[in-house]
Motif scaffolding. Structure first.
Motif, PDB file in Angstrom:
ATOM      1  N   SER A 160       0.816  -1.215   0.000  1.00 26.54           N
ATOM      2  CA  SER A 160       0.000   0.000   0.000  1.00 26.54           C
ATOM      3  C   SER A 160       0.854   1.271   0.000  1.00 26.54           C
ATOM      4  N   VAL A 161       2.158   1.107  -0.284  1.00 27.25           N
ATOM      5  CA  VAL A 161       3.058   2.255  -0.334  1.00 27.25           C
ATOM      6  C   VAL A 161       3.763   2.280  -1.685  1.00 27.25           C
ATOM      7  N   GLN A 201      -2.433  -8.183  -3.059  1.00 32.01           N
ATOM      8  CA  GLN A 201      -1.344  -7.574  -2.306  1.00 32.01           C
ATOM      9  C   GLN A 201      -0.008  -8.253  -2.628  1.00 32.01           C
ATOM     10  N   ALA A 202      -0.039  -9.584  -2.702  1.00 37.44           N
ATOM     11  CA  ALA A 202       1.192 -10.308  -3.001  1.00 37.44           C
ATOM     12  C   ALA A 202       1.696  -9.966  -4.393  1.00 37.44           C
ATOM     13  N   ARG A 203       0.791  -9.838  -5.350  1.00 38.97           N
ATOM     14  CA  ARG A 203       1.192  -9.529  -6.726  1.00 38.97           C
ATOM     15  C   ARG A 203       1.848  -8.159  -6.811  1.00 38.97           C
ATOM     16  N   VAL A 204       1.279  -7.175  -6.113  1.00 37.63           N
ATOM     17  CA  VAL A 204       1.832  -5.826  -6.143  1.00 37.63           C
ATOM     18  C   VAL A 204       3.151  -5.760  -5.383  1.00 37.63           C
ATOM     19  N   ALA A 218       0.376   0.121  -6.481  1.00 40.11           N
ATOM     20  CA  ALA A 218       0.111  -0.126  -5.064  1.00 40.11           C
ATOM     21  C   ALA A 218      -1.306  -0.675  -4.935  1.00 40.11           C
ATOM     22  N   ALA A 219      -1.560  -1.294  -3.781  1.00 39.58           N
ATOM     23  CA  ALA A 219      -2.885  -1.855  -3.515  1.00 39.58           C
ATOM     24  C   ALA A 219      -3.297  -1.505  -2.098  1.00 39.58           C
ATOM     25  N   PRO A 220      -4.554  -1.209  -1.864  1.00 36.75           N
ATOM     26  CA  PRO A 220      -5.009  -0.872  -0.504  1.00 36.75           C
ATOM     27  C   PRO A 220      -4.911  -2.076   0.420  1.00 36.75           C
ATOM     28  N   PRO A 224       2.625   6.904   0.777  1.00 36.76           N
ATOM     29  CA  PRO A 224       1.564   5.931   1.050  1.00 36.76           C
ATOM     30  C   PRO A 224       0.371   6.158   0.121  1.00 36.76           C
ATOM     31  N   LEU A 225      -0.277   5.073  -0.242  1.00 37.23           N
ATOM     32  CA  LEU A 225      -1.516   5.180  -1.007  1.00 37.23           C
ATOM     33  C   LEU A 225      -2.576   5.844  -0.126  1.00 37.23           C
TER      34      LEU A 225
END
Length: 720
Positions: free
Chosen positions: A303-304, A410-413, A400-402, A356-357
């Motif tokens: 998320s960053v 999340q793992a992919r990002v 990024a992902a929330p 940060p997102l």
């Protein structure tokens, strides 16, 4: 293809002489063996009678030799390889690799009885030389098995003026099987019979072999062609009688060089249950494939947004204001918008930065992320100038992902590669060769120009030889890789010049799509050697990371990547292909070329152009997915050179798949608008590489990971 019935009378041979595998030698292009050298690589044709339909043409492990650049090499059966040199020697070598010896064991050196020739070939006992005087001379080898005999000119020459001479002398290739001579010229193969009086009769055995420039026979009843010269890659095709017809249009791809066979007098059927190179001992320490484990948690916060900016020489670019903007909101209809700002910061002393997102996103960014599987793609911009006033700009694309996103997202990002981005000179003439608008790109297609680029030519090759090798730092969308240094401005190298920030940093960016096109992009591959079957699944949604490129001067450079996660609502890929199969798989993605105008420090506008991948989009009447490059060259005996920790075996009749972590990065995953971009795919329950081993229990089916053990992060796995 038009064929004419033709029967090749076999030479005398007993049944126990018939071979089910025949060596094939490929003399590499100039320099393949080092300075002033060429390589000779041994392959083995494991199905010569069937033309490679039941078993492969595979590289023999460690069977490589070297010859000088200007030597001419030809084969004569029984493992004999002749080399006629520029200084008038005729060297005879014996291939002793089957007994653990060298590929080129010198057994005899003669003074060559000829000086100049147009063609030279042998059937073993006889060497034929099409001389420069317009005739064909013949020489006997008194020991055609061991190659140690005398070479004697015999009274069977075909004199100048015979109708056969010009045809043979000017042929693209010439080879012999027993007392038959074959020529390949302009896509036509002719058979010539040798008689005691030295005359030859002509019969056409095949025509219409478009693009074929080489030919050879492993024995009677089969011949192969290859559609390449010594400077390019080729496709090997096979033909068997009667009459001769094509039986395999893709025996092998990606071979570079001049091919020739250790021709046998009689061929036997292949044993489909036999494993090529089965003399290689099994390794008792290789474990069975493990059960799949749980999906690992991200090691870094997805998320960053974070990155690093550098000078052209790699030194940190510190103290520069960073502007971060969302990029998936640019409409595809060509309308210009101002990109939403996601945050601002300043690069640290080491050039790094992070933002940060935001927990609350603008509505249009929220919608774009929802359509992209929850991922937010962004562009970070820095700009400044040297003390001499040269404008410098840096751009980095990232994702990024929330924290509320699904764990696999999340793992992919978090697993996406982030590389330092170098600032480069910003040219005021950048874009003079680009469309001015989306309407302009439609009215003036530039595909013919893009096809001339290095990236497009790489994309058009049939075998993947680039793998995960780094792409060039700079690319031209319409020509070869640039040789000039874009950091040289008016004769001065700006790569190491300190860059000062402009007051106020950069304003928000105005963006518009000026071109768009669907390009098929590599998203996976699967491998199946011997009796196995290969499958690659790409189901339900896009799950890939693809590079972006930008141009702020005159050349394109890769500037990071974006993560794609849009729904496709369907399945694509291939299932149970094989045996001896390995292909990449490609899906259609819509790429846009975007013109971005921005201002820094209150100065005049600067322009950059961006190539960005987007949604899965099947063109009207187009394929939902396509086979990509041939990657069979990575299988087979490459196993012997793989790290032992990466190896495992699949039990007969069972399967293994990887469905976690991510694939390798394919450097040439796509050529979009003439620029080569890399990409990778995240494995999960919908995106898998799978192998199913056959039921032959007498040998293990080995696999090994490209980057790690198959239970770790292998990227892809290969097969033997």
């Amino acid at each position: 293809m038009t064929v004419v019935p033709e029967v090749i009378a076999p030479t005398d041979a007993s049944a126990d002489e018939c071979k089910s595998n025949v060596a094939t030698y490929v003399v590499g292009p100039i320099g393949s063996g080092g300075l002033l050298k060429r390589s000779i690589q041994k392959y083995v044709d494991w199905d010569p009678q069937g033309g490679g339909t039941a078993a492969p043409l595979a590289e023999s492990p460690d069977a490589v030799g070297e010859i000088p650049i200007f030597s001419k090499v030809f084969t004569a059966g029984n493992g004999l390889i002749y080399e006629t040199t520029n200084d008038g020697k005729l060297n005879v070598y014996k291939d002793q690799t089957d007994s653990g010896g060298p590929l080129l064991k010198l057994v005899k050196t003669h003074t060559a009885p000829w000086k100049r020739f147009k063609q030279i070939w042998s059937n073993g006992p006889l060497i034929h030389v099409a001389n420069n005087e317009g005739g064909i001379d013949r020489y006997s080898q008194s020991d055609p098995v061991n190659g140690t005999g005398a070479i004697t000119k015999i009274n069977m020459a075909i004199p100048p003026g015979a109708e056969t001479i010009s045809e043979i002398a000017s042929a693209d290739d010439v080879w012999s099987v027993g007392n038959s001579i074959y020529t390949l010229k302009n896509g036509t193969v002719r058979q010539w019979r040798s008689y005691s009086g030295g005359l030859m009769a002509v019969k056409v055995v095949a025509t219409g072999l478009t693009g074929a420039l080489q030919g050879w026979s492993p024995g009677p009843g089969t011949f192969y062609t290859m559609s390449n010269d010594e400077e390019s890659e080729g496709v090997v095709k096979s033909y068997t009688e009667s009459p001769f017809a094509q039986v395999n249009g893709e025996v092998r791809t990606g071979i570079s060089g001049r091919a020739m066979a250790d021709v046998a007098s009689c061929l036997a059927p292949a044993d489909p249950s036999a494993k090529p190179f089965s003399s290689i001992p099994e390794d008792p320490d290789v474990p069975a494939v493990p059960a799949e484990g749980a999906e690992p948690l991200p090691l870094t916060s997805p998320s960053v947004f974070s990155g690093k900016f550098t000078l052209g020489n790699g030194a940190p670019a510190s103290g520069l204001p960073v502007l971060l903007e969302a990029i998936d909101v640019v409409p595809e209809n060509g309308s210009a918008i101002t990109l939403p700002t996601l945050g601002k910061t300043v690069t640290a002393a080491d050039g790094t930065w992070s933002i940060p997102l935001p927990s609350a996103l603008p509505a249009d960014v929220e919608q774009a992320a929802a359509e992209n599987g929850g991922v937010v793609n962004a562009v970070a911009t820095v700009a400044g100038q040297t003390s001499s006033g040269i404008q410098m700009a840096g751009v980095s694309h990232l994702s990024a992902a929330p924290v509320a996103a699904a764990p696999e997202v999340q793992a992919r990002v978090a697993d996406a590669e982030v590389v330092p981005a170098a600032l480069q000179p910003a040219s005021s003439i950048s874009g003079s060769d680009e469309p001015t608008s989306l309407a302009d790109s439609t009215a003036n297609p530039r595909d013919a120009q893009y096809a001339q680029s290095w990236g497009s030519k790489l994309d058009a090759t049939l075998a993947d030889r680039n793998g995960d090798s780094p792409l060039p730092k700079w690319q031209s969308a319409t020509g070869d890789v640039p040789t000039e240094d874009p950091y040289i401005i008016n004769g001065v190298n700006t790569a190491s010049m300190p860059i000062e920030a402009k007051d106020g940093g950069c304003d928000r960016t105005k963006s518009e799509v000026i071109d768009k096109k669907i390009y098929y992009t590599t998203v996976g591959e699967a491998h199946a050697f011997w009796d196995a079957k290969a499958s690659f699944d790409y189901d339900n949604k896009v799950s890939s990371t693809v590079e972006t490129a930008a141009k702020v001067g005159s050349k394109w450079t890769v500037t990071g990547s974006v993560t794609l996660g849009s729904s496709i609502g369907s399945s694509t890929g291939y299932t149970n292909k094989g045996s001896y199969y390995a292909k990449q798989w490609k899906i259609p993605l819509l790429y846009t070329k975007i013109k971005e105008t921005w201002r820094c420090g209150g100065g005049g506008p600067m322009t950059r152009y961006v190539i960005k991948p987007g949604k899965y989009t099947v063109p009207a009447g187009g394929a939902t997915g396509k086979y990509g490059k041939d990657v069979r060259h990575l299988d087979g005996t490459k196993f012997l050179k793989s790290p032992k920790k990466n190896r495992a075996y699949v039990t007969a009749g069972s399967y293994f798949q990887i469905s976690k972590n991510k694939s390798v990065k394919w450097s040439g995953a796509v050529s979009a608008f003439g620029v080569s971009l890399g990409g990778s795919t995240s494995y999960d329950k919908d995106h898998r590489q799978r192998i199913t081993a056959g039921n032959l229990k007498h040998m293990k089916h080995y696999i090994w990971g490209a980057k790690d053990g198959v239970s770790g992060k292998p990227g892809v796995f290969y097969s033997y």
